[in-house]
Design an enzyme around this catalytic site. Sequence first.
Site, short mmCIF file in Angstrom:
data_model
loop_
_atom_site.label_atom_id
_atom_site.label_comp_id
_atom_site.label_asym_id
_atom_site.label_seq_id
_atom_site.Cartn_x
_atom_site.Cartn_y
_atom_site.Cartn_z
N ALA A 24 0.81 -1.22 0.00
CA ALA A 24 0.00 0.00 0.00
C ALA A 24 0.84 1.27 0.00
O ALA A 24 0.32 2.37 -0.13
CB ALA A 24 -0.91 -0.01 1.23
N ARG A 29 10.36 6.73 -3.12
CA ARG A 29 11.74 6.68 -3.62
C ARG A 29 11.85 6.18 -5.05
O ARG A 29 12.88 6.32 -5.69
CB ARG A 29 12.59 5.81 -2.67
CG ARG A 29 12.88 6.46 -1.35
CD ARG A 29 13.39 5.47 -0.32
NE ARG A 29 12.32 4.66 0.25
CZ ARG A 29 12.50 3.69 1.15
NH1 ARG A 29 13.71 3.39 1.56
NH2 ARG A 29 11.48 3.02 1.63
N GLY A 91 2.35 3.54 7.75
CA GLY A 91 3.50 2.70 8.05
C GLY A 91 3.20 1.21 7.87
O GLY A 91 2.04 0.81 7.77
C1 UD1 Z 1 11.18 -2.12 5.54
C2 UD1 Z 1 11.47 -2.44 7.02
C3 UD1 Z 1 12.98 -2.58 7.17
C4 UD1 Z 1 13.50 -3.65 6.25
C5 UD1 Z 1 13.09 -3.36 4.81
C6 UD1 Z 1 13.43 -4.57 3.94
C7 UD1 Z 1 9.75 -1.33 8.32
C8 UD1 Z 1 9.45 -0.21 9.23
N1 UD1 Z 1 10.98 -1.37 7.84
O1 UD1 Z 1 11.78 -0.88 5.24
O2 UD1 Z 1 13.27 -2.94 8.53
O3 UD1 Z 1 14.90 -3.76 6.37
O4 UD1 Z 1 11.68 -3.16 4.71
O5 UD1 Z 1 13.16 -4.33 2.60
O6 UD1 Z 1 8.89 -2.16 8.09
N2 UD1 Z 1 3.78 -0.31 3.17
C9 UD1 Z 1 2.40 -0.25 3.25
N3 UD1 Z 1 1.84 0.79 3.93
C10 UD1 Z 1 2.58 1.75 4.55
C11 UD1 Z 1 3.99 1.67 4.45
C12 UD1 Z 1 4.55 0.63 3.77
O7 UD1 Z 1 1.71 -1.10 2.73
O8 UD1 Z 1 1.97 2.63 5.15
C13 UD1 Z 1 4.37 -1.42 2.42
C14 UD1 Z 1 5.14 -0.93 1.22
O9 UD1 Z 1 4.30 -0.87 0.09
C15 UD1 Z 1 6.24 -1.97 1.09
C16 UD1 Z 1 6.42 -2.51 2.48
O10 UD1 Z 1 5.30 -2.10 3.23
O11 UD1 Z 1 5.88 -3.04 0.25
C17 UD1 Z 1 7.69 -1.97 3.14
O12 UD1 Z 1 7.67 -0.56 3.09
P1 UD1 Z 1 8.95 0.24 2.61
O13 UD1 Z 1 8.62 1.69 2.67
O14 UD1 Z 1 9.50 -0.31 1.38
O15 UD1 Z 1 9.92 -0.06 3.87
P2 UD1 Z 1 11.49 -0.08 3.86
O16 UD1 Z 1 12.00 1.28 4.07
O17 UD1 Z 1 12.00 -0.85 2.72
MG MG Z 2 11.12 -1.52 0.98
#
Ligand code: UD1
Ligand code: MG
Length: 503
Positions: A24, A29, A91
């Site tokens: 979601a 980035r 998040g």
């Molecule tokens: C996340 C992890 C990090 C890990 C990394 C590995 C967290 C806080 N951090 O960081 O520890 O090393 O993945 O790749 O989880 N998403 C949602 N809704 C939101 C936010 C995110 O569905 O509100 C989903 C994103 O679409 C994505 C996943 O969660 O598929 C991870 O989010 P992303 O922003 O990519 O986290 P990272 O910074 O990669």
């Molecule tokens: Mg990620």
Amino acid sequence: MQHTPESPDSTETNPGSCAVILAAGKSTRMRSDLPKPLHPVCGLPLTAHVIRACREAGVGRVIVVVGHEAARVRAGLGDEVEYVLQAEQLGSGHAAMCAEEALRDFSGSVLIVAGDVPLVKPETLRRLIAAAAQGDRSGAMLTAWLKDPTGYGRVICDDRGNVLRIVEHRDASPEERAIKVWNPSIYCLKAAGLFEMLHRIGSDNAQGELYLTDVVGLASAAGRPIAAVPVEDAREVLGVNTRVELAEVARHMRMRVLERLMLAGVTVVDPAATYVDVDVEVGRDTVIEPQTHLLGDTTVGERCTIGPMAVVQNMRVGDDTTVVQSRVCDGAIGSRVRIGPFANIRPGCVIRDGAKIGDFVELKNADIGEGVAASHLSYIGDADVGPGTNVGAGTITCNYDGYHKHRTVIGARAFIGSHTTLVAPVRVGDGAMTAAGTVVTEDVEPDSMAIARARQTNREGWAARWRAAHERHRENAPVPASERGSRAEDASVNGATQGSAQE
Ligand code: UD1
Ligand code: MG
């Protein structure tokens, strides 16, 4: 229902198992109008690879959390999964929480996977699921090791392989940043207690978000820690947050596909310059030359040579066929066919056994019979060409009148002379011929010969006179009328020549 963990080598689907895939996020980035889950990697959307890995691990229920561009992401990922909505992107922890309602009656272990980790293998997920089921744990999570894990959350473990907590790169102290063990964002957590813990996480961190990673610390504090399951090869769990990482992950995925083909008996001359999508099948002893793309739903038979520089998309290709420096898509090619160089085979073509389609030939929606030769410089669109027919250089089907497409039907063993123009709808019978340069506007009966072109006349000495006149003109001498071409003669040559000859 009690969740039964998959044994590591089982490939059966367990209807009582469940995965939640987080997709979601805003993909900031990526700097893209296309949502991150839909960025293609080897022919599939990024997150479709994650869905597939879960399915192949035997997971019965797959729930995808969507939010940013939800409708578009759903359309791109298809309807073979369930969706829940995260209306606001607060998040990864909040995203996981959005599955609470869907999992109300679920009591097994939930695989929670970030949607941006496309290389994870089904066998690794099975290993994780099995580990989560052991002992009195809250679950298990994958961990990986990299010399430079910049950007990833760092994993802090005790000496018994339990994870104490995860600290995000941005929130980490210099000492924590020195830790090389990182979080790939792939967990298997027992549903019992999971949502209660998710409700307790806060957003007191650098991003002000609800971090899924905080569940790990809560589980540990409650005395039911999460076990670390290390992956041997960190490349398998690389995440995609930027286009740089997208290219890196796609490169690994390509290598995986090419290795599968090579081990099955396909020669890949230069793997670094060969692009094959995940679902492509290629038969033994086929050679894939460099700069070749085999894309989408494509099957290539045995002993073929594809490339160099071929793009083959959504095609069935038989055995012993050659495609060189050409583009072929959305159709079927038989066996012992030769295509190219420089052919453009557009959608809807069937090219039957033994046919030859040569340089600068464009085909569209055409059925090309066995042994047909169209060797040079032709456009054959909306046409049927019978077996054994020869299509001369420069043959064109005029299939379009500005409003509708019309069909050209050519029989078997016909001979279409060079530069024939076939004005559709029109039929040329079996064994018929057309003379070079003929514009065919009426059907040609079988075994007949059609000729439709102006008869040639040769003007004796005309060229010499014309040259002499211009030589004199160049020296500014008047040209005597007797040495100029007559008006009638002049009218038969092209405008430029005519103009200057009359000066
Ligand atoms: C996340 C992890 C990090 C890990 C990394 C590995 C967290 C806080 N951090 O960081 O520890 O090393 O993945 O790749 O989880 N998403 C949602 N809704 C939101 C936010 C995110 O569905 O509100 C989903 C994103 O679409 C994505 C996943 O969660 O598929 C991870 O989010 P992303 O922003 O990519 O986290 P990272 O910074 O990669
Ligand atoms: Mg990620």
